[in-house]
Design a protein around this motif. Sequence first.
Motif, short mmCIF file in Angstrom:
data_model
loop_
_atom_site.label_atom_id
_atom_site.label_comp_id
_atom_site.label_asym_id
_atom_site.label_seq_id
_atom_site.Cartn_x
_atom_site.Cartn_y
_atom_site.Cartn_z
N ILE B 2 50.26 45.80 41.00
CA ILE B 2 48.97 45.21 40.65
C ILE B 2 49.17 43.94 39.84
CG2 ILE B 2 48.70 46.55 38.51
CD1 ILE B 2 45.70 46.78 39.30
N GLN B 3 48.33 42.96 40.13
CA GLN B 3 48.36 41.69 39.42
C GLN B 3 47.14 41.60 38.52
OE1 GLN B 3 50.86 39.45 39.97
NE2 GLN B 3 51.80 40.69 41.56
N VAL B 4 47.36 41.14 37.30
CA VAL B 4 46.26 40.94 36.36
C VAL B 4 46.34 39.51 35.87
CG1 VAL B 4 45.16 41.73 34.23
CG2 VAL B 4 46.41 43.36 35.66
N CYS B 23 39.05 38.19 33.43
CA CYS B 23 40.20 39.00 33.86
C CYS B 23 39.99 39.37 35.32
CB CYS B 23 40.30 40.24 32.98
SG CYS B 23 41.54 41.45 33.48
N ASN B 24 40.90 38.92 36.17
CA ASN B 24 40.88 39.30 37.59
C ASN B 24 42.02 40.27 37.86
OD1 ASN B 24 38.75 37.53 38.16
ND2 ASN B 24 40.12 35.86 38.70
N PHE B 25 41.75 41.28 38.68
CA PHE B 25 42.81 42.23 39.02
C PHE B 25 42.82 42.44 40.53
CE2 PHE B 25 39.48 45.49 38.96
CZ PHE B 25 38.66 45.07 37.93
N SER B 26 44.00 42.77 41.02
CA SER B 26 44.24 42.70 42.47
C SER B 26 44.01 44.00 43.20
CB SER B 26 45.68 42.23 42.74
OG SER B 26 46.59 43.15 42.17
N PHE B 100 49.21 44.71 31.70
CA PHE B 100 48.53 43.70 30.90
C PHE B 100 48.53 42.34 31.60
CE2 PHE B 100 47.77 45.48 26.66
CZ PHE B 100 48.43 46.69 26.77
N GLY B 101 47.44 41.60 31.38
CA GLY B 101 47.45 40.20 31.72
C GLY B 101 48.25 39.43 30.69
#
Lengths: 114, 110
Positions: B2-4, B23-26, B100-101
């Motif tokens: 997952i990308q944050v 905050c965008n998450f994949s 975490f981002g």
Amino acid sequence: EAGVTQSPTHLIKTRGQQATLRCSPISGHTSVYWYQQALGLGLQFLLWYDEGEERNRGNFPPRFSGRQFPNYSSELNVNALELEDSALYLCASSLGLNFYNEQFFGPGTRLTVL
Amino acid sequence: GIQVEQSPPDLILQEGANSTLRCNFSDSVNNLQWFHQNPWGQLINLFYIPSGTKQNGRLSATTVATERYSLLYISSSQTTDSGVYFCAVDLLEGAQKLVFGQGTRLTINP
């Protein structure tokens, strides 16, 4: 209600030594998590313990290990310390397995490896 | 994995201004938390918000899980709001580890 506590606050070791970091969770929490915040690498998940068992592990070498005691407190051990292990180590706790719940963090242990 | 992604990476404002951190998450997530890291390194919980909207004083947060983003609003900023704000997510499948981002560094000038 006491929060998550960690000891020591600061720890200075030399390369090749072992470090032991300690964490006490919030009362009633059974899950303990360890995270590393190294300069330039962000916050990374290390380990998760619940009810005395290791439940999940991040992408770290085996020289990072730990355990959880019957009172739910936890130790993180780092063997054969390397310079790049210098970081802030944060412990968190939550209500535990099968609860998708908030994680609460302690103040951290700052490890310096010389 | 997952990308944050958090934006902006840095934000400089005058006291009293309002700000929006994103905050965008994949991937689908089960848990989303916002934190403020104080100067000594401790992560202070702001919101546990896997979906919906919450408010706490001058701070509020909204998560739109179907569109995979969350927003943190800070109104009437104070110098004590300065610091790094992190978004962190836990996968829906429940690995129970927060990803975490990279954080947004907020500086509030008097």
